[in-house]
Design a protein around this motif. Structure first.
Motif, PDB file in Angstrom:
ATOM      1  N   THR A 456      32.062  36.266  31.346  1.00 24.28           N
ATOM      2  CA  THR A 456      32.662  35.887  30.255  1.00 24.28           C
ATOM      3  C   THR A 456      31.421  34.389  29.821  1.00 24.28           C
ATOM      4  N   GLU A 457      31.949  33.570  28.948  1.00 25.57           N
ATOM      5  CA  GLU A 457      31.198  32.582  28.935  1.00 25.57           C
ATOM      6  C   GLU A 457      31.695  31.190  29.377  1.00 25.57           C
ATOM      7  N   GLY A 458      30.874  30.291  29.614  1.00 25.09           N
ATOM      8  CA  GLY A 458      31.536  28.911  30.035  1.00 25.09           C
ATOM      9  C   GLY A 458      31.183  28.585  31.337  1.00 25.09           C
ATOM     10  N   ALA A 459      30.992  27.425  31.773  1.00 22.22           N
ATOM     11  CA  ALA A 459      30.666  26.933  33.067  1.00 22.22           C
ATOM     12  C   ALA A 459      31.728  27.399  34.007  1.00 22.22           C
ATOM     13  N   ASP A 460      33.134  27.639  33.564  1.00 21.84           N
ATOM     14  CA  ASP A 460      34.012  28.174  34.617  1.00 21.84           C
ATOM     15  C   ASP A 460      34.117  29.803  34.649  1.00 21.84           C
ATOM     16  N   ALA A 461      33.190  30.428  33.984  1.00 21.42           N
ATOM     17  CA  ALA A 461      33.286  31.933  33.776  1.00 21.42           C
ATOM     18  C   ALA A 461      33.155  32.385  35.293  1.00 21.42           C
ATOM     19  N   LEU A 462      33.755  33.629  35.451  1.00 16.99           N
ATOM     20  CA  LEU A 462      33.393  34.421  36.649  1.00 16.99           C
ATOM     21  C   LEU A 462      32.003  35.012  36.756  1.00 16.99           C
ATOM     22  N   ALA A 463      31.333  34.899  37.994  1.00 13.57           N
ATOM     23  CA  ALA A 463      30.213  35.536  37.995  1.00 13.57           C
ATOM     24  C   ALA A 463      30.095  36.821  38.698  1.00 13.57           C
ATOM     25  N   GLU A 464      29.513  37.723  38.543  1.00 12.72           N
ATOM     26  CA  GLU A 464      29.591  39.118  38.896  1.00 12.72           C
ATOM     27  C   GLU A 464      28.279  39.279  39.637  1.00 12.72           C
ATOM     28  N   ALA A 465      28.355  39.525  41.024  1.00  9.47           N
ATOM     29  CA  ALA A 465      26.956  39.880  41.867  1.00  9.47           C
ATOM     30  C   ALA A 465      26.934  41.158  42.351  1.00  9.47           C
ATOM     31  N   SER A 466      25.574  41.821  41.958  1.00  6.63           N
ATOM     32  CA  SER A 466      25.447  43.060  42.541  1.00  6.63           C
ATOM     33  C   SER A 466      24.386  43.188  43.273  1.00  6.63           C
ATOM     34  N   VAL A 467      24.590  43.838  44.471  1.00 10.23           N
ATOM     35  CA  VAL A 467      23.607  43.563  45.541  1.00 10.23           C
ATOM     36  C   VAL A 467      23.054  44.872  46.116  1.00 10.23           C
ATOM     37  N   GLY A 478      26.468  46.921  46.501  1.00 16.75           N
ATOM     38  CA  GLY A 478      27.822  46.090  46.793  1.00 16.75           C
ATOM     39  C   GLY A 478      28.002  45.331  45.545  1.00 16.75           C
ATOM     40  N   LYS A 479      29.329  44.789  45.146  1.00 12.63           N
ATOM     41  CA  LYS A 479      29.655  44.230  44.290  1.00 12.63           C
ATOM     42  C   LYS A 479      30.794  43.247  44.414  1.00 12.63           C
ATOM     43  N   ALA A 488      30.221  34.775  45.208  1.00 10.07           N
ATOM     44  CA  ALA A 488      30.132  36.282  44.582  1.00 10.07           C
ATOM     45  C   ALA A 488      28.936  37.062  45.388  1.00 10.07           C
ATOM     46  N   CYS A 489      27.760  36.339  45.365  1.00  7.50           N
ATOM     47  CA  CYS A 489      26.706  37.113  46.226  1.00  7.50           C
ATOM     48  C   CYS A 489      27.153  37.183  47.616  1.00  7.50           C
ATOM     49  N   ALA A 490      27.551  36.269  48.396  1.00 10.97           N
ATOM     50  CA  ALA A 490      28.009  36.735  49.649  1.00 10.97           C
ATOM     51  C   ALA A 490      28.989  37.745  49.955  1.00 10.97           C
ATOM     52  N   LEU A 491      30.172  37.861  48.928  1.00 11.65           N
ATOM     53  CA  LEU A 491      30.877  38.817  48.999  1.00 11.65           C
ATOM     54  C   LEU A 491      30.399  40.205  48.718  1.00 11.65           C
ATOM     55  N   ALA A 492      29.472  40.227  47.677  1.00  3.83           N
ATOM     56  CA  ALA A 492      28.724  41.386  47.229  1.00  3.83           C
ATOM     57  C   ALA A 492      27.732  42.085  48.502  1.00  3.83           C
ATOM     58  N   TYR A 493      27.051  40.922  48.862  1.00  6.75           N
ATOM     59  CA  TYR A 493      26.293  41.435  50.291  1.00  6.75           C
ATOM     60  C   TYR A 493      27.287  42.054  51.291  1.00  6.75           C
ATOM     61  N   ILE A 494      28.460  41.594  51.532  1.00  2.31           N
ATOM     62  CA  ILE A 494      29.099  41.966  52.529  1.00  2.31           C
ATOM     63  C   ILE A 494      29.812  43.329  52.294  1.00  2.31           C
ATOM     64  N   ASN A 495      30.053  43.393  51.110  1.00  3.10           N
ATOM     65  CA  ASN A 495      30.513  44.654  50.295  1.00  3.10           C
ATOM     66  C   ASN A 495      29.526  45.637  50.454  1.00  3.10           C
ATOM     67  N   ALA A 496      28.486  45.416  50.326  1.00  2.57           N
ATOM     68  CA  ALA A 496      27.077  46.536  50.601  1.00  2.57           C
ATOM     69  C   ALA A 496      27.042  46.795  52.140  1.00  2.57           C
ATOM     70  N   LEU A 497      26.992  45.800  52.973  1.00  2.00           N
ATOM     71  CA  LEU A 497      26.733  46.018  54.423  1.00  2.00           C
ATOM     72  C   LEU A 497      28.087  46.749  54.881  1.00  2.00           C
ATOM     73  N   ASN A 498      29.481  46.588  54.340  1.00  2.00           N
ATOM     74  CA  ASN A 498      30.527  47.508  54.771  1.00  2.00           C
ATOM     75  C   ASN A 498      30.136  49.099  54.378  1.00  2.00           C
ATOM     76  N   ARG A 499      29.671  49.108  53.190  1.00  2.00           N
ATOM     77  CA  ARG A 499      29.350  50.583  52.587  1.00  2.00           C
ATOM     78  C   ARG A 499      28.114  51.204  53.338  1.00  2.00           C
ATOM     79  N   LEU A 500      27.379  50.341  53.813  1.00  2.00           N
ATOM     80  CA  LEU A 500      26.141  50.763  54.376  1.00  2.00           C
ATOM     81  C   LEU A 500      26.600  51.713  55.949  1.00  2.00           C
TER      82      LEU A 500
END
Ligand code: KIV
Ligand code: ZN
Length: 500
Positions: A456-467, A478-479, A488-500
């Motif tokens: 969403t908008e604003g400085a406190d918005a959630l960021a979504e990362a897709s790796v 991974g997302k 968000a980036c670290a979690l998405a990267y780890i999510n992708a590694l788990n799927r690999l």
């Protein structure tokens, strides 16, 4: 068939998946197909079975597991393709073979190396073979809009004679215009023998930004099936966007007088699912599902909307499954309200996912004043993706960065039952954290894509990362989301590694 009803043929899993970077895993396809069934699309084109064993298996699984819509498999006008499609869709209660051959002079000469008589015979045979396997057969004249109308008439008449039940006229290269495409449908409906026995279908690509307009024009001129994808994803500039067609027909029922069977309240979730699964972001000003589609920024508009919504709003956000004021929950919201909202957003939550998501919701509510539907979609999807059996789990991380220092990341990761800590430098904080994860896990896959977008908008918005990571010919996405972009980036990267 009700003449005032147009079938929605979803090809997100076939034409949509054909666009660069949108490949989906089998489980992801099932997740999307389940949602499409919930939306009550009429047909799901599940894939192109002969193209690879992975495609075949996904189509077969969709045919086995998804109930409600017709499940279609694509096949060139060749026996092996058709038999493969027939086998893949066999488990479905309602099934369709979709066979196609190019009909334009340029395709016939340069791609197929065939003359029109040979193409006509191949088309006849393809439909004949298909009809031996299933009753519901769709025939597409690829590059239909650059074909000679008289040849199209002859070709469609021939395949109707052989038993085709749906005739699709694709604008394969996104070349036609609304008026021309409409006239083509009018011509075929008036001049093809047997036209009254079949359903005509529109299939448009968006190279000139006209896919939705062209499809609507086809509908005005008698098409009663429209082929489309969620968010309009697809080859090159994409396909007709399902949400735009459905909402145009619904909002301007006074003009079109034609309905779909679609549950439009599931559109927001469908858009979100496809966006997160494919990593293909939706532009903020995209009609219907863009982040700004229902946002009123200017003072005059806001004032008008407060006095009467209809001054500047032609559709209600609720009609696509969003809450009108978008702010739904806050720190004091209880578990029941949280669950109700998650269900309204189209999830069917398992108790354990709900508990974990509620805990994360409370943590985020401490950091973020307002929680919007979009935040809940992101947050709950994270929980569905995460599993306690994941091999790698993020414990904590620390970043040092600044204009005069080399970005450095230290990460702690739980691997099975052990915690490993590693520190690494990088070109930037995200690069540094990815390097430290590689060190800790002992893997160094190729990072082929990283997308970060605010939910969403604003400085406190959630960021979504897709790796997107690639390793030994395997490609996974991974997302993850967080109010902290690096997390968000670290979690998405780890999510992708788990799927690999
Ligand atoms: O665009 C196209 O021509 C197609 C056909 C295979 C239907 O996708
Ligand atoms: Zn197409």
């Amino acid at each position: 068939m009700n003449p005032d009803y147009v079938k929605i043929f979803d090809t997100t899993l076939r034409d949509g998946e054909q666009c660069p970077g949108a490949a989906m895993s089998e489980d992801e396809k099932i997740e999307i197909a389940l949602h499409l069934a919930k939306m009550k699309v009429d047909v799901i084109e599940a894939g192109f079975p002969i193209s690879s064993p992975v495609q075949f298996q996904a189509v077969e699984r969709i045919a086995r597991e998804i109930e409600g819509p017709i499940i279609a498999g694509l096949a060139r006008a060749m026996r092996a393709d058709i038999e493969s499609a027939g086998r893949a869709i066999a488990p479905a209660k309602r099934k369709r073979i979709h066979t196609f051959i190019a009909s334009s002079p340029i395709h016939m000469k340069h791609k197929l190396g065939k003359n029109p008589t040979e193409v006509l015979e191949m088309a006849r045979q393809a439909v004949r073979i298909s009809r031996d396997l299933v009753e519901d057969v769709e025939f597409s004249a690829e590059d239909g809009t650059r074909s000679e109308w008289e040849f199209l008439r002859e070709l469609t008449e021939a395949v109707i004679e052989e038993g085709a039940t749906t005739i699709n006229i694709p604008d394969t290269v996104g070349y036609t215009t609304p008026e021309e495409y409409g006239k083509l449908f009018e011509f075929l409906k008036q001049n093809v023998k047997g036209a009254d026995k079949v359903i005509f279908s529109a299939h448009c690509h968006n190279d000139l930004g006209l896919a939705v307009a062209n499809s609507l024009s086809a509908i005005i001129n008698g098409a009663r099936q429209v082929e489309c994808t969620i968010n309009g994803i697809g080859e090159r500039a994409g396909n007709t966007a399902m949400e735009e067609i459905a909402m145009a027909l619904r909002t301007r029922k006074d003009f079109f007088g034609i309905e779909t069977n679609l549950e439009t309240t599931h559109i927001a979730r469908a858009s979100y699912l496809v966006k997160t699964i494919t990593g293909m972001v939706v532009q903020p000003n995209k009609a219907i599902v863009g982040a700004n589609a229902f946002a009123h920024e200017s003072g005059i508009h806001q004032d008008g909307v407060i006095k009467n919504r209809e001054t500047y709003e032609i559709m209600k956000p609720e009609s696509i499954g969003l809450k009108s004021n978008r702010m739904v929950l806050g720190r004091h919201s209880g578990r029941a309200g949280f669950k109700e909202r998650i269900v309204k957003l189209g999830f069917d939550p398992k108790a354990e996912d709900l508990d974990a998501a509620y805990q994360r919701f409370l943590e985020i509510a401490d950091r973020k004043k307002e929680i919007f539907d979009e935040d809940l979609l992101a947050l709950f999807s994270d929980e569905v993706r995460r599993s306690d059996s994941d091999q790698f789990q993020l414990v904590s991380f620390e970043i040092k960065t600044g204009t005069d220092s080399i970005p450095t990341a230290t990460i702690k990761i739980k691997i099975s039952d052990q915690i490993r800590e590693e520190t690494s430098k990088g070109d930037g904080p995200v690069d540094a954290i990815f390097n430290s994860i590689d060190l800790a896990t002992g893997h160094s896959p190729l990072l082929s894509r990283l997308l970060i977008s605010p939910v969403t908008e604003g400085a406190d918005a959630l960021a979504e990362a897709s790796v997107t990571l690639e390793n030994s010919g395997k490609r996974v996405v991974g997302k993850a989301s967080s109010t902290d972009i690096i997390e968000a980036c670290a979690l998405a990267y780890i999510n992708a590694l788990n799927r690999l």
